[in-house]
Design a protein around this motif. Sequence first.
Motif, PDB file in Angstrom:
ATOM      1  N   GLN A  59      83.240 -42.656 -15.990  1.00 18.65           N
ATOM      2  CA  GLN A  59      82.301 -41.870 -15.228  1.00 18.65           C
ATOM      3  C   GLN A  59      80.956 -42.251 -15.873  1.00 18.65           C
ATOM      4  OE1 GLN A  59      83.051 -39.691 -13.051  1.00 18.65           O
ATOM      5  NE2 GLN A  59      81.045 -39.310 -12.757  1.00 18.65           N
ATOM      6  N   GLU A  60      80.813 -42.648 -17.258  1.00 14.32           N
ATOM      7  CA  GLU A  60      79.597 -42.855 -17.748  1.00 14.32           C
ATOM      8  C   GLU A  60      79.363 -44.294 -17.163  1.00 14.32           C
ATOM      9  OE1 GLU A  60      77.952 -43.900 -22.239  1.00 14.32           O
ATOM     10  OE2 GLU A  60      79.777 -42.754 -21.996  1.00 14.32           O
ATOM     11  N   LEU A  61      80.081 -45.092 -16.943  1.00 13.04           N
ATOM     12  CA  LEU A  61      79.891 -46.421 -16.570  1.00 13.04           C
ATOM     13  C   LEU A  61      79.408 -46.291 -14.893  1.00 13.04           C
ATOM     14  CD1 LEU A  61      79.618 -49.704 -16.997  1.00 13.04           C
ATOM     15  CD2 LEU A  61      81.895 -49.744 -15.866  1.00 13.04           C
ATOM     16  N   SER A  62      79.862 -45.560 -14.540  1.00 14.86           N
ATOM     17  CA  SER A  62      79.374 -45.484 -12.825  1.00 14.86           C
ATOM     18  C   SER A  62      77.889 -44.983 -13.103  1.00 14.86           C
ATOM     19  CB  SER A  62      80.203 -44.352 -12.376  1.00 14.86           C
ATOM     20  OG  SER A  62      80.107 -42.848 -12.751  1.00 14.86           O
ATOM     21  N   ILE A  63      77.536 -43.984 -13.829  1.00 11.93           N
ATOM     22  CA  ILE A  63      76.014 -43.821 -14.052  1.00 11.93           C
ATOM     23  C   ILE A  63      75.175 -44.751 -14.479  1.00 11.93           C
ATOM     24  CG2 ILE A  63      74.453 -42.056 -15.263  1.00 11.93           C
ATOM     25  CD1 ILE A  63      76.714 -40.176 -15.418  1.00 11.93           C
ATOM     26  N   ASN A  64      75.620 -45.737 -15.372  1.00 11.46           N
ATOM     27  CA  ASN A  64      74.915 -46.813 -15.992  1.00 11.46           C
ATOM     28  C   ASN A  64      75.569 -48.185 -15.883  1.00 11.46           C
ATOM     29  OD1 ASN A  64      72.670 -45.126 -17.298  1.00 11.46           O
ATOM     30  ND2 ASN A  64      74.553 -44.347 -18.583  1.00 11.46           N
ATOM     31  N   PRO A  65      75.844 -48.665 -14.601  1.00 12.16           N
ATOM     32  CA  PRO A  65      76.837 -49.669 -14.371  1.00 12.16           C
ATOM     33  C   PRO A  65      76.244 -51.038 -14.809  1.00 12.16           C
ATOM     34  CG  PRO A  65      75.328 -49.096 -12.422  1.00 12.16           C
ATOM     35  CD  PRO A  65      75.242 -47.891 -13.279  1.00 12.16           C
ATOM     36  N   GLU A  66      75.017 -51.007 -15.329  1.00 15.76           N
ATOM     37  CA  GLU A  66      74.634 -52.146 -16.094  1.00 15.76           C
ATOM     38  C   GLU A  66      74.795 -52.401 -17.665  1.00 15.76           C
ATOM     39  OE1 GLU A  66      73.636 -54.864 -14.370  1.00 15.76           O
ATOM     40  OE2 GLU A  66      74.045 -54.056 -12.671  1.00 15.76           O
ATOM     41  N   SER A  67      75.158 -50.939 -18.255  1.00 17.17           N
ATOM     42  CA  SER A  67      75.260 -50.940 -19.619  1.00 17.17           C
ATOM     43  C   SER A  67      76.532 -51.772 -20.102  1.00 17.17           C
ATOM     44  CB  SER A  67      75.475 -49.530 -19.928  1.00 17.17           C
ATOM     45  OG  SER A  67      75.725 -49.151 -21.113  1.00 17.17           O
ATOM     46  N   GLN A  68      76.191 -52.455 -21.184  1.00 15.26           N
ATOM     47  CA  GLN A  68      77.006 -53.213 -22.030  1.00 15.26           C
ATOM     48  C   GLN A  68      78.053 -52.378 -22.884  1.00 15.26           C
ATOM     49  OE1 GLN A  68      75.702 -56.618 -24.148  1.00 15.26           O
ATOM     50  NE2 GLN A  68      77.748 -56.995 -25.165  1.00 15.26           N
ATOM     51  N   ALA A  69      77.210 -51.326 -23.328  1.00 14.11           N
ATOM     52  CA  ALA A  69      77.810 -50.421 -24.356  1.00 14.11           C
ATOM     53  C   ALA A  69      78.607 -49.401 -23.698  1.00 14.11           C
ATOM     54  CB  ALA A  69      76.554 -49.230 -24.974  1.00 14.11           C
ATOM     55  N   ALA A  70      78.537 -49.063 -22.382  1.00 19.70           N
ATOM     56  CA  ALA A  70      79.554 -48.299 -21.738  1.00 19.70           C
ATOM     57  C   ALA A  70      80.731 -49.010 -21.476  1.00 19.70           C
ATOM     58  CB  ALA A  70      78.735 -47.984 -20.249  1.00 19.70           C
ATOM     59  N   ARG A  71      80.675 -50.199 -21.084  1.00 22.36           N
ATOM     60  CA  ARG A  71      81.814 -51.158 -21.066  1.00 22.36           C
ATOM     61  C   ARG A  71      82.559 -51.295 -22.223  1.00 22.36           C
ATOM     62  NH1 ARG A  71      78.293 -52.898 -16.900  1.00 22.36           N
ATOM     63  NH2 ARG A  71      79.436 -53.914 -14.948  1.00 22.36           N
ATOM     64  N   GLN A  72      81.727 -51.550 -23.290  1.00 18.88           N
ATOM     65  CA  GLN A  72      82.409 -51.496 -24.810  1.00 18.88           C
ATOM     66  C   GLN A  72      83.229 -50.370 -24.938  1.00 18.88           C
ATOM     67  OE1 GLN A  72      82.510 -54.270 -26.900  1.00 18.88           O
ATOM     68  NE2 GLN A  72      84.336 -52.989 -27.523  1.00 18.88           N
ATOM     69  N   ALA A  73      82.661 -49.165 -24.650  1.00 15.56           N
ATOM     70  CA  ALA A  73      83.322 -47.744 -24.841  1.00 15.56           C
ATOM     71  C   ALA A  73      84.551 -47.798 -23.997  1.00 15.56           C
ATOM     72  CB  ALA A  73      82.427 -46.756 -24.349  1.00 15.56           C
ATOM     73  N   ILE A  74      84.726 -48.342 -22.819  1.00 14.67           N
ATOM     74  CA  ILE A  74      85.935 -48.426 -22.143  1.00 14.67           C
ATOM     75  C   ILE A  74      86.710 -49.172 -22.504  1.00 14.67           C
ATOM     76  CG2 ILE A  74      86.857 -49.064 -19.822  1.00 14.67           C
ATOM     77  CD1 ILE A  74      84.309 -48.216 -18.415  1.00 14.67           C
ATOM     78  N   VAL A  75      86.627 -50.373 -23.105  1.00 12.66           N
ATOM     79  CA  VAL A  75      87.559 -51.086 -23.901  1.00 12.66           C
ATOM     80  C   VAL A  75      88.001 -50.749 -24.904  1.00 12.66           C
ATOM     81  CG1 VAL A  75      87.933 -53.520 -24.605  1.00 12.66           C
ATOM     82  CG2 VAL A  75      86.398 -53.445 -22.740  1.00 12.66           C
ATOM     83  N   THR A  76      87.064 -50.070 -25.657  1.00  8.74           N
ATOM     84  CA  THR A  76      87.666 -49.509 -26.877  1.00  8.74           C
ATOM     85  C   THR A  76      88.297 -48.438 -26.676  1.00  8.74           C
ATOM     86  OG1 THR A  76      85.729 -50.396 -28.099  1.00  8.74           O
ATOM     87  CG2 THR A  76      86.826 -48.565 -29.356  1.00  8.74           C
ATOM     88  N   ARG A  77      88.145 -47.496 -25.851  1.00 11.91           N
ATOM     89  CA  ARG A  77      88.995 -46.401 -25.495  1.00 11.91           C
ATOM     90  C   ARG A  77      90.206 -46.736 -24.937  1.00 11.91           C
ATOM     91  NH1 ARG A  77      84.303 -42.166 -23.185  1.00 11.91           N
ATOM     92  NH2 ARG A  77      83.418 -41.889 -25.404  1.00 11.91           N
ATOM     93  N   GLY A  78      90.149 -47.925 -23.908  1.00 10.31           N
ATOM     94  CA  GLY A  78      91.606 -48.160 -23.361  1.00 10.31           C
ATOM     95  C   GLY A  78      92.570 -48.738 -24.547  1.00 10.31           C
ATOM     96  N   GLU A  79      92.001 -49.608 -25.451  1.00 10.02           N
ATOM     97  CA  GLU A  79      92.716 -50.006 -26.720  1.00 10.02           C
ATOM     98  C   GLU A  79      93.297 -48.819 -27.327  1.00 10.02           C
ATOM     99  OE1 GLU A  79      89.696 -52.503 -28.476  1.00 10.02           O
ATOM    100  OE2 GLU A  79      91.247 -53.987 -28.198  1.00 10.02           O
ATOM    101  N   THR A  80      92.750 -47.935 -27.696  1.00  9.96           N
ATOM    102  CA  THR A  80      93.332 -46.670 -28.338  1.00  9.96           C
ATOM    103  C   THR A  80      94.268 -46.130 -27.420  1.00  9.96           C
ATOM    104  OG1 THR A  80      90.830 -46.097 -29.099  1.00  9.96           O
ATOM    105  CG2 THR A  80      92.498 -44.445 -29.257  1.00  9.96           C
ATOM    106  N   LEU A  81      93.926 -46.003 -26.220  1.00 14.43           N
ATOM    107  CA  LEU A  81      94.906 -45.383 -25.361  1.00 14.43           C
ATOM    108  C   LEU A  81      96.291 -45.977 -25.057  1.00 14.43           C
ATOM    109  CD1 LEU A  81      95.984 -43.427 -23.077  1.00 14.43           C
ATOM    110  CD2 LEU A  81      94.540 -44.878 -21.432  1.00 14.43           C
ATOM    111  N   THR A  82      96.141 -47.372 -25.241  1.00 19.84           N
ATOM    112  CA  THR A  82      97.470 -48.339 -24.924  1.00 19.84           C
ATOM    113  C   THR A  82      98.229 -48.190 -26.271  1.00 19.84           C
ATOM    114  OG1 THR A  82      96.040 -50.456 -25.675  1.00 19.84           O
ATOM    115  CG2 THR A  82      96.497 -49.816 -23.432  1.00 19.84           C
TER     116      THR A  82
END
Length: 624
Positions: free
Chosen positions: A129-152
């Motif tokens: 949801q945060e990435l959809s608001i800031n689609p150019e943000s590298q930090a938002a992408r890093q948050a998705i990857v990190t949270r995805g790793e925690t989830l898996t």
Amino acid sequence: MGSTFSGIELGKRSIMAHTDAITTAGHNISNANTEGYSRQRVQMKEFDPLYKPDLERAERPGMIGQGIDVQSVNRIRDELLDKRIVAQQNQESYWKTRSDYYTMLEQIYNEPYDISIRSNMDKFWEGWQELSINPESQAARQAIVTRGETLTESIQQRWESLAGIGNLINGDIEATVKQVNSLTAQIAEINGEIVRSRGMGDNPNDLLDRRDLLVDKLSELVNVTTDTRDPDEFMVHVDGRVIVQGGIAREIGLAPRYDETGYNKLIWADTGNDAQFSGGKLGALVELRDVDVRNEMQNLNTMTMNFADLVNDVHRNSVGANRTTGLDFFVQHSFVENANGNFDRNGDGELDTSYVFRFTGSNELDLHQQVGIEGTIKLSGREGDVEIAYYHTDTVEAVLNRINDSSSEVKAYLDRNNHLVLKGTTAQNYDNPDFVIRHVEDSGYFLAGYSGILQGTGAENAYDFAQADAVNSLSAGTQFAVSPVYNPSAYIEINSVIKNDVMNVAAGYRDPSGNVNIGDGRAAVEIASIRNSNVMVGQMKTFDDFFADSVTNVGLKGEQAQTNLLSQNAIMEDLKNLRDSISGVNIDEELADIMKFQHGYNAAAKFVTVWDSLLDTVINRLGV
């Protein structure tokens, strides 16, 4: 006439009878704390009189008594009560076993909210949801990857915990089978000793107590009943099947089941047939391993597989910040490398089966539009094909609901392009593979021309996985995906290409000219919306439904086991107290009996002394 020395014999019988009675009371006291012991009583009767009514009897009134005789030594036991306890005891151990293991399962699901799968998945959706608001943000992408790793990692941890309980139960099953075989062998051996003892005219009370104790212990492990109609061939039945007959005991064996778990199934060692147990500790363990824990693992696998598949479906069709496309966000391991899912299932070297997980039709559907056609859909189910009828007035949504509410192991929904999607679920029958669509057929045109999945109608155009290249029966525009390796929740992880460069995380779609507009976050919005979309995760429509159902299901079954255990404990306590009041040893009562028999012994000894004095007078003093 009576013998001169008959009084000595009469007194001797009385002394011996009272000695046996005192000895038996002492035996009872000695075994007051022996498990399974039943108090014993000496049954006495008057000895046969000297004169019987016949023509040769002397002309004298009455029948001269000859004292007392020990008829038998009997144990005090209520056989009907024993049978009731044996029949009831398996239920107590059944619910105790379920209660113990559900306590472990509850501990898995009672994880703190901030580190639970659900909270980690919520954070994952929030990242998109945060990435959809800031689609150019590298930090938002890093948050998705990190949270995805925690989830898996949390998904893998839950799978490992469930698998650990499954392995623990499996070890308990093997140990319990050995206990059952040992107890039945001991019962059969004691049966032989009892028959030999009775053949010699004895009453083997202690052997009978030992056998009853072994039957009690056996009834805790399996659901047994006993048959005592033939005293020379005592029988024990388990769920209607003979397990002990006289001196013969049947063994329970273990045989490989040849599935992904590696667990053994239970068989009868003498015939090789499958052995089924409905009660006792063993029945509870098998049910826990093969039903309860397996269902929890399958539900977790279903959630994981659908979650990864839905995210990947959007991500591979969208574009990252570095203009990369076609990447799956999560790694999915296909069951076979063959593009059509072909597999050699029977191991003869020939491809004979198609392992396909998902079909996506080529036609766009309107969820609220009436289909205007009728027919009957056949989909693979637990015990064969399931028929699902549809009619002219049904809407697309009504047909999908009917499919999803059926007992079929295929689920349906419309994807983001409003195309019909059919997915295979986990299979209840061990003979059927998980995440494999096994049969799809339609007597009408809903799955053929209307949604664009099958080439045609009827059995001749049906999809059936029991052949190579079964996908040839699909419509030319139908997309399909090969089934995954078993237990995707055990190996789910983020694509290493994305982890190495977070700018590969996609946020937007290409426009008709092939470019991605700056600020396009449509893909991220679509992935975030999966959270509350009807995606049919097994029987649950959304991921939130899945998590709510999982926790509720485990909690309610744990509560059910605990409640039933308390009820069975109360019933068994009443029954055992009643048996103890009948068969148990009361020290005070035994001491009172000893005193009573001691007085009888002393009186008999005094009688012998008096008779000896009379004889002495007759023999030594009569002529003086």
